[in-house]
Design a protein around this motif. Sequence first.
Motif, mmCIF file in Angstrom:
data_model
loop_
_atom_site.group_PDB
_atom_site.id
_atom_site.type_symbol
_atom_site.label_atom_id
_atom_site.label_comp_id
_atom_site.label_asym_id
_atom_site.label_seq_id
_atom_site.Cartn_x
_atom_site.Cartn_y
_atom_site.Cartn_z
ATOM 1 N N CYS A 25 -4.442 5.127 3.875
ATOM 2 C CA CYS A 25 -2.122 5.001 3.752
ATOM 3 C C CYS A 25 -2.301 4.007 2.305
ATOM 4 O O CYS A 25 -1.788 5.290 1.769
ATOM 5 N N LEU A 26 -3.450 3.676 1.432
ATOM 6 C CA LEU A 26 -3.109 3.596 0.046
ATOM 7 C C LEU A 26 -3.454 5.330 -0.860
ATOM 8 O O LEU A 26 -2.571 5.215 -2.071
ATOM 9 N N LEU A 29 -0.137 6.715 -0.189
ATOM 10 C CA LEU A 29 0.550 5.607 -0.738
ATOM 11 C C LEU A 29 0.667 6.370 -2.524
ATOM 12 O O LEU A 29 1.911 6.282 -3.227
ATOM 13 N N THR A 51 6.347 7.516 2.026
ATOM 14 C CA THR A 51 6.393 6.856 2.210
ATOM 15 C C THR A 51 6.725 5.426 3.110
ATOM 16 O O THR A 51 5.515 4.602 3.817
ATOM 17 N N VAL A 52 7.744 5.483 3.826
ATOM 18 C CA VAL A 52 8.054 4.454 4.317
ATOM 19 C C VAL A 52 7.376 4.718 5.708
ATOM 20 O O VAL A 52 6.760 3.653 6.262
ATOM 21 N N THR A 53 6.428 5.816 6.261
ATOM 22 C CA THR A 53 6.249 6.027 7.125
ATOM 23 C C THR A 53 5.250 5.642 7.435
ATOM 24 O O THR A 53 4.156 5.247 8.773
ATOM 25 N N ILE A 55 3.640 3.365 4.753
ATOM 26 C CA ILE A 55 3.670 1.340 5.375
ATOM 27 C C ILE A 55 4.160 1.924 6.506
ATOM 28 O O ILE A 55 3.038 0.551 6.855
ATOM 29 N N ALA A 56 4.708 2.274 7.354
ATOM 30 C CA ALA A 56 4.206 1.250 8.757
ATOM 31 C C ALA A 56 3.373 1.822 8.902
ATOM 32 O O ALA A 56 2.870 0.523 10.303
ATOM 33 N N LEU A 58 0.374 1.616 8.367
ATOM 34 C CA LEU A 58 -0.553 0.685 7.662
ATOM 35 C C LEU A 58 -0.080 -1.011 7.622
ATOM 36 O O LEU A 58 -1.207 -1.534 8.882
ATOM 37 N N ALA A 59 1.139 -1.232 8.143
ATOM 38 C CA ALA A 59 1.767 -2.486 8.690
ATOM 39 C C ALA A 59 1.402 -2.208 10.228
ATOM 40 O O ALA A 59 0.595 -3.582 10.416
#
Lengths: 147, 517
Positions: A25-26, A29, A51-53, A55-56, A58-59
């Motif tokens: 992810c990083l 990103l 970007t949003v997906t 980050i989601a 990763l979260a």
Amino acid sequence: MRENKAWRGNVRATVIEVGLIGLFCLLVLFWVIPAETSGTGSGLDPDTMPTVTIIALLATAVAGAVIRILHNGKGSEQAGLGLAPLFVHGGICATGGALLGLLGPLACTLFTLPALMIALGERRWVRILATTAVGAAATYLTFGEGL
Amino acid sequence: MQDLIAGFGSAFTPNVMLFILFGIVLGYVIGVLPGLNRPVALAVAIPMSYYMDPLAAIAFLIGIAKASGTGGATTAILLNTPGELNAAVTCFDGYPLALAGRAKKALEVALYSSVTGDILGTIALIFLAGPLALVALRIGPVEMASILLLSLGFIAALAGSSLMRGLAAGMLGLFLSTVGLDIETATPRLTFGYVELLDGIPLLAITIGMLGLTEMFIQAEQLHGGLKRTGVGDEQEELRRNIDAATEDGLSGQELRQVTPTIVRSSLIGTAIGMLPGLGPSVASFASYAVAERLAKPGDCFRRGDIKGVAAAETADNAAVPASLIPLFALGLPGSVSAAILLAAFMIHGMTPGPRIFQEHGQFMYAVYASMLIASLIMLVVGRIGLVAFAKLTRVPETIVIPVVMMLCILGTYLESHSIFAVGLMLGFAILGYVMEKLGYSRITFLIGFIIGSLLEAAVRQALVITGGDVTQLIHYPLALILLGAGCVVGVVLLRSRRPPAHAIDIQEPVSGPRSK
């Protein structure tokens, strides 16, 4: 003692899993998305959704790992990766794909079918030859002049 | 009704009928063959439909979807080895019946109940999808974005081993759906300079890779690890004995009357569960069987060889498949793996299922409905004639089946685009699918995330333009708020319940688990 060892094993598996996902992810990103998107839009910029997906992703991966660790590693049990069969069969398929590009569908069939059958443990040559012959005939009929 | 009659007119052509028959026979064969199941059958068959006209192609694939499920009951009954999780319920009573020398009864009741469930599910689809699409047409982008998010969350919760892993898989699917030209600015996104990616990652490559080839990698691994039956010795003898039993007395009229209430009840259960996104044949089968068992009368012998048990499982399984097309046709939302693959087929043929499809391709949709009903009847005839012959196909060894399917995956991907790039992508996604399967990340949620990604992005963009990017404007969209609130509540409930019920763990997943041939 044994339970503690299993718990530690599960936690280690979870940490490795989430670590690999986090690394991916990083990388996406901070390197892939900036390098591979450009421009601005009226509703959303082109890089917003990726970007949003990511980050989601990763979260949710981190949250899942935390929940599993808090629940004493339950749900961390994973089936082992059977890397040897995957490499063998994936390798044969990849070679078949390369032959498809270089020599065409018939060559791909003539290699891939018997190779996979042998890799799966088939040793009856009549069966191997018959299946290959039928497969080659079907490929010839399907692709015709495109061979 | 006039539209449906016109649809029958379009479907009753030699071309369409022939491809329905071809699909049914192929579906039966694939369903019966060891290691194969409905999702694999559909994924492998899509390239074959590429050169057909749209109606013949969809009818062909629907024939495969219907018959492969029914064919899967054959291995469940004769070998106690279900091809899909939903067929595992058929084993409960089907296999004891076969052991008792009543295999033919079990196979016949499976066939009749499958066909009945299928027809009733299709009728529900006909009556519900159109009106629901009319309602959906009035829904704005804000509500549509909420529906898509809620559905993805629902599917993520039910289709994987955990909610968070399911959501992560869905997010990865959404992320990969952004590859290609940006829908608004038409600038390339995440294409790495490959012209082949300007239209996005080919759906066919992902579908075949993730469902077809991944499944074959898993089956091959199980064969290597000795987790599957070898088809020799006692097992071969057992199979021969069960197939021989399938030639003896069939179902009597009295037995048929006994199972009729179970079939009707299970059809309703299967239809109701099937139309909810994320649920589907597996939950429908288990729920239907549980209800039938609960309502058992004195003398019924569930789990020890009762034809009512086979009827309950098979009816609900087959009723859920057409019912799962209701959200697809009405909202463009694939609620199951079969629906996701059919969506891919529609898109390949230039149509996008959703509320507008009834306006843009109304007659075509009614022709699809008609072909679904025709397919059910052809399935009955083909199944009745070929009952024993199909059963004998279970003897085909997996050392032949797996290589042939792998070969079909490679050539099928190539057939669509004549591009080695697509074949390479397909192989890459097969490996990704294998890793995801092993780590407990749902391939189905990933696939559905990928498919609805562009819809969601378009809806979010429109919603942001409408609301001016102001979140407080959501107060003017109560339906969207209710849906988002419901999503949060369901999420919290599922998280607090720690793990989903055992039977929900592999919902809709193409298999791997229960099969141990």
